[in-house]
Scaffold this active site. Structure first.
Site, PDB file in Angstrom:
ATOM      1  CG  HIS A  21      -1.785   1.191   1.357  1.00  0.00           C
ATOM      2  ND1 HIS A  21      -3.068   1.239   0.864  1.00  0.00           N
ATOM      3  CD2 HIS A  21      -1.551   2.415   1.917  1.00  0.00           C
ATOM      4  CE1 HIS A  21      -3.587   2.429   1.112  1.00  0.00           C
ATOM      5  NE2 HIS A  21      -2.688   3.164   1.753  1.00  0.00           N
ATOM      6  CD  GLU A  22       1.673   3.623   3.698  1.00  0.00           C
ATOM      7  OE1 GLU A  22       1.936   4.679   3.088  1.00  0.00           O
ATOM      8  OE2 GLU A  22       0.640   3.492   4.387  1.00  0.00           O
ATOM      9  CG  HIS A  25       0.389   6.295  -0.723  1.00  0.00           C
ATOM     10  ND1 HIS A  25      -0.704   6.762  -1.408  1.00  0.00           N
ATOM     11  CD2 HIS A  25      -0.107   5.669   0.397  1.00  0.00           C
ATOM     12  CE1 HIS A  25      -1.809   6.435  -0.746  1.00  0.00           C
ATOM     13  NE2 HIS A  25      -1.470   5.769   0.344  1.00  0.00           N
TER      14      HIS A  25
END
Length: 454
Positions: A21-22, A25
């Protein structure tokens, strides 16, 4: 299931999904020219850190329950004039939205990859053939009968019991009736209608098939002990693998299912278990265990049967696809799981589904451990579901989540200017309260499942 196995599987699963997920980003931020100051997995005490040649600090913290990507931003500190073009807040709306959406987006991509891998690896599935149908149940009223195979639910093909369950959840929630297609043992296809409204919301049923009166086909299994659970009642009493159980509490046992029914009806009781070992009849005094459940306590002996592969002859099928065909299968599975998750969330908000469906870290850890011990494919399937849930959760329009920041950007687009810092700070506080309440409910559900009927 070992607590240690659950914990390790949970840490690996959540750590991996948070990192993905990170990284979404991080990767998109770098591509649109934003400087990333820190890429961190976990919270609390930092156990490892390193600064890369790009100036980004990479860190791993002790509690793997989240993570974050810290970007250069004038709202969080002074930024040198020559670096301002690399600040997050200076980027156009499309770039900020792309960065925010990338985290959940990478979770969906991972789920797609996991389902693709499952499809390519292939699975051996039990055909959805019916065993005994409970009299006067919705299944019996619909005309379902023993020996029929469910070949479609709501017009979608079903190759396994997993397919049947997924279709029941996806199509049955909120509907009063479902169309089923079954095939009889002699190859005749019949279209039936199943009344799902008769049992209430499907999402609240721990055993959907049982509530509908459906029982999967099972072979006749001899009551021979194949494995004993360490420390279980049978092992403690002295039973061994290979023992043929012929009676429990004086009741004759002729097949494994009879044994299950006799034991389940006697939670915590002290009983005599009669076995045949090496041609000799022996008796053992056994104090049965007690397992709590929604329908009351049940007894446990702590044994597993010895099952020959030939018992399932003709009832298993291999589901496998080539690399290209697997893309379509994975896309469909990801879409279906995502749609079902959103549907259940909406129904919880509207009151059509219970908040008891929410799971917290304890329940997730248990599922992680169970799936990990079953093999690669079950663990991949678990990771895919959790990754989708993580992606959808982060897209909710709640401040502090990615969806909340996307909401702020949408308001900025409509107004032509961003919300004031005071308004955003108030929204963040509200978001923290809502997130705290959500976690409290999920944790309460975990404890209710763990310590007693819910």
């Amino acid at each position: 299931m070992s607590v240690l196995v659950n914990l390790i599987a949970f840490v690996v699963a959540l750590g991996l999904l948070v990192a993905i997920h990170e990284f979404g980003h991080f990767w998109v931020a770098r591509r649109v020219g934003v400087r990333v100051l820190r890429y961190s997995i976990g919270f609390g005490r930092v156990v490892w850190r390193r600064t890369g040649g790009d100036g980004t600090e990479y860190a791993l913290s002790a509690i793997p329950l989240g993570g974050y990507v810290k970007m250069l931003d004038e709202r969080e500190g002074d930024v040198a004039p020559e670096e301002r073009h690399r600040a997050f807040n200076r980027q156009p709306l499309w770039a900020r939205n792309a960065i925010l959406f990338a985290g959940p987006g990478f979770n969906f991509l991972f789920a797609l990859f996991a389902y693709w891998a499952i499809s390519v690896i292939g699975t051996t599935e039990l055909r959805p053939v019916l065993g005994e149908v409970v009299p006067e149940s919705p299944a019996a009223e619909a005309g379902l009968a023993e020996g029929q195979e469910i070949v479609a639910v709501a017009g979608e093909e079903t190759l396994s019991w997993d397919d049947v369950l997924m279709r029941l959840l996806a199509e049955g929630a909120g509907n009063e009736a479902l169309s089923l297609a079954v095939e009889t043992p002699d190859g005749i296809r019949r279209d039936l209608t199943l009344d799902v409204a008769a049992i209430g919301p499907l999402g609240e049923k721990p055993n959907i098939l049982g509530a509908l009166g459906l029982r999967p086909w099972r072979p006749t299994i001899e009551p021979v002990v194949g494995e004993l659970l360490p420390g279980g009642p049978a092992a403690t009493a002295g039973l061994t693998a290979g023992d043929r159980i012929i009676a429990v509490a004086g009741e004759p046992v002729d097949e494994w299912q009879t044994l299950v029914e006799v034991v389940r009806a006697r939670p915590g009781e002290a009983v005599d278990v009669t076995v045949r070992r090496d041609g000799e009849r022996r008796e053992f005094a056994v104090t049965l265990g007690r397992v709590e459940g929604e329908d009351g306590d049940t007894g446990r002996l702590g044994v597993r049967p010895r099952v020959e592969d030939s018992a399932y002859a003709g009832m298993r099928r291999t589901v496998q696809h080539g690399p290209l065909a697997a893309i379509a299968q994975a896309t469909g599975a990801t879409w279906e799981a995502s749609a079902l998750t959103v549907k259940l969330l909406v129904q919880m908000v509207t009151g059509d589904a219970s908040v008891k469906n929410l799971s917290g870290p304890i329940n997730i850890a248990q599922y992680a451990g169970q799936s990990a011990t079953l093999g690669v494919v079950p663990f991949l399937r678990f990771l895919a579901i959790v990754s989708i849930s993580l992606g959808i959760l982060n897209l909710l329009p709640v401040p502090v989540l990615d969806g909340g920041h996307l909401l702020y950007n949408g308001i900025e687009w409509l107004r032509g200017r961003p919300l004031s810092e005071a308004a955003q700070a108030t929204g963040q506080q509200i978001g923290l309260v809502l997130l705290g309440l959500l976690m409290a409910v999920a944790f309460y559900n975990d404890l209710a499942r763990l310590f007693g009927p819910s």
